[in-house]
Design a protein around this motif. Sequence first.
Motif, PDB file in Angstrom:
ATOM      1  N   LEU A   1       0.816  -1.205   0.000  1.00  0.00           N
ATOM      2  CA  LEU A   1       0.000   0.000   0.000  1.00  0.00           C
ATOM      3  C   LEU A   1       0.856   1.264   0.000  1.00  0.00           C
ATOM      4  N   SER A   2       1.894   1.309   0.794  1.00  0.00           N
ATOM      5  CA  SER A   2       2.760   2.492   0.844  1.00  0.00           C
ATOM      6  C   SER A   2       3.385   2.779  -0.516  1.00  0.00           C
ATOM      7  N   ASP A   3       3.817   1.736  -1.214  1.00  0.00           N
ATOM      8  CA  ASP A   3       4.395   1.923  -2.549  1.00  0.00           C
ATOM      9  C   ASP A   3       3.346   2.444  -3.527  1.00  0.00           C
ATOM     10  N   LEU A   4       2.132   1.907  -3.438  1.00  0.00           N
ATOM     11  CA  LEU A   4       1.058   2.357  -4.322  1.00  0.00           C
ATOM     12  C   LEU A   4       0.738   3.829  -4.089  1.00  0.00           C
ATOM     13  N   VAL A   5       0.590   4.226  -2.840  1.00  0.00           N
ATOM     14  CA  VAL A   5       0.270   5.623  -2.533  1.00  0.00           C
ATOM     15  C   VAL A   5       1.420   6.533  -2.975  1.00  0.00           C
ATOM     16  N   ARG A   6       2.645   6.110  -2.736  1.00  0.00           N
ATOM     17  CA  ARG A   6       3.805   6.906  -3.163  1.00  0.00           C
ATOM     18  C   ARG A   6       3.771   7.119  -4.676  1.00  0.00           C
ATOM     19  N   GLU A   7       3.449   6.071  -5.426  1.00  0.00           N
ATOM     20  CA  GLU A   7       3.386   6.182  -6.884  1.00  0.00           C
ATOM     21  C   GLU A   7       2.229   7.076  -7.327  1.00  0.00           C
ATOM     22  N   VAL A   8       1.077   6.959  -6.670  1.00  0.00           N
ATOM     23  CA  VAL A   8      -0.071   7.819  -6.996  1.00  0.00           C
ATOM     24  C   VAL A   8       0.299   9.285  -6.769  1.00  0.00           C
TER      25      VAL A   8
ATOM     26  N   ASN B   1       3.468  15.025 -10.793  1.00  0.00           N
ATOM     27  CA  ASN B   1       4.132  15.286 -12.072  1.00  0.00           C
ATOM     28  C   ASN B   1       3.136  15.704 -13.137  1.00  0.00           C
ATOM     29  N   MET B   2       1.969  15.058 -13.179  1.00  0.00           N
ATOM     30  CA  MET B   2       0.941  15.417 -14.153  1.00  0.00           C
ATOM     31  C   MET B   2       0.460  16.843 -13.934  1.00  0.00           C
ATOM     32  N   ILE B   3       0.217  17.210 -12.692  1.00  0.00           N
ATOM     33  CA  ILE B   3      -0.245  18.565 -12.374  1.00  0.00           C
ATOM     34  C   ILE B   3       0.794  19.601 -12.781  1.00  0.00           C
ATOM     35  N   LYS B   4       2.056  19.306 -12.533  1.00  0.00           N
ATOM     36  CA  LYS B   4       3.135  20.237 -12.902  1.00  0.00           C
ATOM     37  C   LYS B   4       3.311  20.315 -14.416  1.00  0.00           C
ATOM     38  N   GLU B   5       3.277  19.171 -15.102  1.00  0.00           N
ATOM     39  CA  GLU B   5       3.424  19.158 -16.560  1.00  0.00           C
ATOM     40  C   GLU B   5       2.309  19.921 -17.254  1.00  0.00           C
ATOM     41  N   LYS B   6       1.097  19.823 -16.715  1.00  0.00           N
ATOM     42  CA  LYS B   6      -0.050  20.525 -17.311  1.00  0.00           C
ATOM     43  C   LYS B   6      -0.138  21.977 -16.845  1.00  0.00           C
ATOM     44  N   ALA B   7       0.734  22.351 -15.922  1.00  0.00           N
ATOM     45  CA  ALA B   7       0.769  23.715 -15.370  1.00  0.00           C
ATOM     46  C   ALA B   7      -0.594  24.128 -14.813  1.00  0.00           C
ATOM     47  N   TYR B   8      -1.212  23.214 -14.052  1.00  0.00           N
ATOM     48  CA  TYR B   8      -2.512  23.495 -13.464  1.00  0.00           C
ATOM     49  C   TYR B   8      -2.428  24.473 -12.292  1.00  0.00           C
ATOM     50  N   CYS B   9      -1.287  24.555 -11.637  1.00  0.00           N
ATOM     51  CA  CYS B   9      -1.147  25.422 -10.460  1.00  0.00           C
ATOM     52  C   CYS B   9      -0.089  26.490 -10.705  1.00  0.00           C
ATOM     53  N   LYS B  10      -0.376  27.684 -10.231  1.00  0.00           N
ATOM     54  CA  LYS B  10       0.619  28.758 -10.274  1.00  0.00           C
ATOM     55  C   LYS B  10       1.735  28.489  -9.280  1.00  0.00           C
ATOM     56  N   PHE B  11       1.378  27.829  -8.210  1.00  0.00           N
ATOM     57  CA  PHE B  11       2.310  27.583  -7.116  1.00  0.00           C
ATOM     58  C   PHE B  11       2.810  26.140  -7.190  1.00  0.00           C
ATOM     59  N   ASP B  12       3.822  25.834  -6.409  1.00  0.00           N
ATOM     60  CA  ASP B  12       4.410  24.498  -6.380  1.00  0.00           C
ATOM     61  C   ASP B  12       3.442  23.526  -5.706  1.00  0.00           C
ATOM     62  N   PHE B  13       2.883  22.610  -6.478  1.00  0.00           N
ATOM     63  CA  PHE B  13       1.924  21.645  -5.943  1.00  0.00           C
ATOM     64  C   PHE B  13       2.665  20.497  -5.278  1.00  0.00           C
ATOM     65  N   ARG B  14       2.208  20.132  -4.081  1.00  0.00           N
ATOM     66  CA  ARG B  14       2.746  18.969  -3.363  1.00  0.00           C
ATOM     67  C   ARG B  14       1.641  18.348  -2.527  1.00  0.00           C
ATOM     68  N   TRP B  15       1.722  17.022  -2.408  1.00  0.00           N
ATOM     69  CA  TRP B  15       0.853  16.319  -1.473  1.00  0.00           C
ATOM     70  C   TRP B  15       1.533  16.289  -0.114  1.00  0.00           C
ATOM     71  N   GLN B  16       0.751  16.181   0.941  1.00  0.00           N
ATOM     72  CA  GLN B  16       1.297  16.015   2.285  1.00  0.00           C
ATOM     73  C   GLN B  16       2.125  14.742   2.357  1.00  0.00           C
ATOM     74  N   GLU B  17       3.009  14.676   3.310  1.00  0.00           N
ATOM     75  CA  GLU B  17       3.685  13.413   3.593  1.00  0.00           C
ATOM     76  C   GLU B  17       2.697  12.513   4.319  1.00  0.00           C
ATOM     77  N   GLY B  18       2.805  11.226   4.081  1.00  0.00           N
ATOM     78  CA  GLY B  18       1.941  10.275   4.762  1.00  0.00           C
ATOM     79  C   GLY B  18       0.542  10.228   4.184  1.00  0.00           C
ATOM     80  N   PHE B  19      -0.282   9.392   4.804  1.00  0.00           N
ATOM     81  CA  PHE B  19      -1.662   9.206   4.361  1.00  0.00           C
ATOM     82  C   PHE B  19      -2.422   8.447   5.430  1.00  0.00           C
ATOM     83  N   GLY B  20      -3.724   8.458   5.321  1.00  0.00           N
ATOM     84  CA  GLY B  20      -4.569   7.615   6.163  1.00  0.00           C
ATOM     85  C   GLY B  20      -5.047   6.438   5.330  1.00  0.00           C
ATOM     86  N   ALA B  21      -5.152   5.277   5.958  1.00  0.00           N
ATOM     87  CA  ALA B  21      -5.670   4.088   5.276  1.00  0.00           C
ATOM     88  C   ALA B  21      -6.588   3.358   6.241  1.00  0.00           C
ATOM     89  N   PHE B  22      -7.803   3.089   5.777  1.00  0.00           N
ATOM     90  CA  PHE B  22      -8.821   2.509   6.635  1.00  0.00           C
ATOM     91  C   PHE B  22      -9.479   1.346   5.894  1.00  0.00           C
TER      92      PHE B  22
END
Length: 150
Positions: free
Chosen positions: A68-75, A81-102
């Motif tokens: 699961l950790s590898d899958l989330v890391r890849e997602v 990368n897709m968001i940056k390549e498409k230039a969807y954000c003016k600012f530097d887009f990043r996801w938080q570190e970690g995740f919840g899994a239930f």
Amino acid sequence: MPNTYSRIYIQIVFAVQNRDAMIQPTWEEELYKYITGVIRNKGQKLMAINGTEDHIHIFIGIKPACCLSDLVREVKKASTNMIKEKAYCKFDFRWQEGFGAFSYGHSQIDSVVKYIKHQKEHHRKQSFRDEYVAFLKLFDVAYNDAYLLG
């Protein structure tokens, strides 16, 4: 793996770094389709995906051999990368570190899918932080408030 039969259902939740409202309605559907492709290409089954401007919920049927950790890391990596390549954000887009899994049982699939499909309506009444803490408490997950959604 031969002779391995399973049904494991996991809801994954993660936020944009600092819970910034960066996911815009104009491109969120494309983001969700892209993430769906990443999950399917990894051999997993997407049950539902949705969110708001600052976080997403992904409900999957996961095979036991998948990490699961590898899958989330890849997602996260691929979608960033897709968001940056498409230039969807003016600012530097990043996801938080970690995740919840239930995890959920088969009888809960419909209610989880419905819950995820109605995220925008749900968050008119409850903040993401309150929702996330409620999940942690419901699933009896110990957490440190200092690192919550960092």
